[in-house]
Design a protein around this motif. Structure first.
Motif, PDB file in Angstrom:
ATOM      1  N   TYR A  61       2.147   1.766  -3.469  1.00 47.92           N
ATOM      2  CA  TYR A  61       1.100   2.341  -4.313  1.00 47.92           C
ATOM      3  C   TYR A  61       1.039   3.851  -4.110  1.00 47.92           C
ATOM      4  CZ  TYR A  61      -0.999  -2.280  -5.315  1.00 47.92           C
ATOM      5  OH  TYR A  61      -1.260  -3.558  -5.731  1.00 47.92           O
ATOM      6  N   ASN A 104       1.649   1.805  -8.576  1.00 46.23           N
ATOM      7  CA  ASN A 104       0.198   1.880  -8.717  1.00 46.23           C
ATOM      8  C   ASN A 104      -0.217   1.267 -10.050  1.00 46.23           C
ATOM      9  OD1 ASN A 104      -2.249   2.550  -7.710  1.00 46.23           O
ATOM     10  ND2 ASN A 104      -1.828   4.731  -7.577  1.00 46.23           N
ATOM     11  N   ASN A 105       0.531   1.587 -11.056  1.00 48.45           N
ATOM     12  CA  ASN A 105       0.303   1.036 -12.379  1.00 48.45           C
ATOM     13  C   ASN A 105       0.452  -0.492 -12.353  1.00 48.45           C
ATOM     14  OD1 ASN A 105      -0.104   1.420 -15.226  1.00 48.45           O
ATOM     15  ND2 ASN A 105       2.075   0.952 -15.518  1.00 48.45           N
ATOM     16  N   GLN A 115       0.838  -1.204   0.000  1.00 45.51           N
ATOM     17  CA  GLN A 115       0.000   0.000   0.000  1.00 45.51           C
ATOM     18  C   GLN A 115       0.872   1.254   0.000  1.00 45.51           C
ATOM     19  OE1 GLN A 115      -3.247   0.029  -0.504  1.00 45.51           O
ATOM     20  NE2 GLN A 115      -3.362  -2.203  -0.497  1.00 45.51           N
ATOM     21  N   ALA A 161      -4.148  -6.524 -10.962  1.00 42.06           N
ATOM     22  CA  ALA A 161      -5.577  -6.748 -10.724  1.00 42.06           C
ATOM     23  C   ALA A 161      -6.271  -7.132 -12.034  1.00 42.06           C
ATOM     24  CB  ALA A 161      -6.223  -5.510 -10.123  1.00 42.06           C
ATOM     25  N   ARG A 196      -2.540  -2.002 -10.718  1.00 45.01           N
ATOM     26  CA  ARG A 196      -3.689  -2.027 -11.625  1.00 45.01           C
ATOM     27  C   ARG A 196      -3.551  -3.181 -12.617  1.00 45.01           C
ATOM     28  NH1 ARG A 196      -4.429  -0.088 -16.596  1.00 45.01           N
ATOM     29  NH2 ARG A 196      -2.597   1.237 -16.544  1.00 45.01           N
ATOM     30  N   PRO A 205       3.942   6.041  -8.706  1.00 45.14           N
ATOM     31  CA  PRO A 205       2.963   5.831  -9.771  1.00 45.14           C
ATOM     32  C   PRO A 205       3.228   4.523 -10.518  1.00 45.14           C
ATOM     33  CG  PRO A 205       3.820   8.056  -9.863  1.00 45.14           C
ATOM     34  CD  PRO A 205       4.643   7.328  -8.845  1.00 45.14           C
TER      35      PRO A 205
END
Lengths: 205, 205
Positions: free
Chosen positions: B128, B135-136, B125, B142, B139, B132
DNA sequence: GGGAAACGTTGACGTTGGTTAAGAAATGAA
DNA sequence: TTCATTTCTTAACCAACGTCAACGTTTCCC
């Protein structure tokens, strides 16, 4: 919001609905919201119209302001199999086709007149690249859709048709108001006749 | 990499494997990779050991350097139902429990001695939030897991057991080398006896 | 309002998966 | 090696779903 030829006009109300929906998924600054409003297109769709057909690539994410959609598939024997239903105020996307930009297996059909916002693939990818908040949103949306799908696998894998019916009654009572038994049956993975008999069996108990 | 008490030592080779796996999912700068190496913990697990039990919250993402895992569930009748298999060089996570940090429905069992890297929830976390690129990555991971799961739903929803068997033979032949018929059957959503009969039926054709 | 289409129910029948039980074969551990 | 455990197969029986068909009801649309 882009007012392209063919775009009807969105009212203030509709815009507030999508902003609230986005913010409920991920925190967004004013600038990030502006970014979204700049790419939104507004569209209305009549009952029975198709938003996507099998073989087409899903080039958009949609947000359903009003209306009700079903996503279905046509199996080897020509039966329509309902895969997912989407109610108003939710995002609507063939995630598989959208992510890999390959032809979809699915049809998206409006079961009622609907108003929606269109977010084109290209613009969303740009937003991911230019805004960490949008990347974050994309991740959360993927995770969210994953969890929904996970529920479905658990239902199909761990429950027999009778248990699925009772489970849906408990967890998604809205479905029974909006969807006919006929359409529900393929969503449950059984034939309409079997759902009818199953219900009769349950009534006796 | 953190060398905490209980951590065994990872070799150069193992670190190269995870770096390659991460880069194959999303582009990463040297700094981003450093960020990951700083939070990695190394761990070995013996055959039959459990990495996670039902009722526990999944507090980590794992990366499987070597070994083979099954994720299973115990149903109302006490049967172990295999939900997913994970081979080496893949990430391994109870995505549902991890995302919402609620108790898991699943058990993760090593079917062979295994080496793995541990990435704690809290650290991920943080990554994230601070990067960035991570975070990418989150994504894309997921989305990736979504697509895997989607395949599974299509198999369960659109195919009968016989079709599922043929489909798995075609798309996941490795499974048949690593997993017994017994464990495969619950993955396919049938009983072992039914899989045995089904195979016999197919041989006759 | 009236005809067509879609939907819901029921029956008869075949097929297949679940259940139970037993035993053979393979695998694993002491 | 030997004993125990797990896995695989077979059989018999039952319950449930699929199929086909018929028919009544509801909804839709002109």
């Amino acid at each position: 919001m882009k007012q392209r030829p063919g775009n009807t006009k969105a009212d203030e109300q509709a815009i507030n609905i999508i902003i609230a929906a986005v913010k409920s998924i991920a925190p967004m600054s004013g600038t990030d919201i502006e970014l979204m409003l700049a790419i939104l297109q507004y569209k209305t769709v009549k009952k029975h119209q198709l938003l996507l057909k099998e073989g087409e690539v899903s080039r958009n994410v949609y947000f359903l302001v009003s209306g009700f959609f079903r996503m279905y598939y046509i199996d080897f024997d020509g039966n329509e199999i309902n895969y997912r239903f989407t109610d108003q105020h939710n995002f609507l996307v063939d995630f598989q086709s959208f992510l890999i930009q390959k032809p979809s297996h699915f049809y998206w059909e409006a079961m009622q007149d609907a108003e929606l916002f269109v977010l084109p693939y290209r613009d969303i990818q740009d937003a991911y690249a230019s805004s960490p908040a949008w990347n974050n949103f994309g991740r959360l949306m993927a995770e969210h859709v994953y969890l929904q799908l996970n529920e479905r696998v658990e239902m199909l894998l761990f429950m027999n048709p009778e248990e699925r019916y009772l489970h849906l009654l408990k967890t998604k009572p809205e479905l029974f108001e909006k969807v006919s038994q006929f359409h529900l049956s393929s969503y449950m993975g059984v034939k309409p006749e079997s759902l009818s008999r199953l219900r009769k069996r349950l009534l006796k108990k």
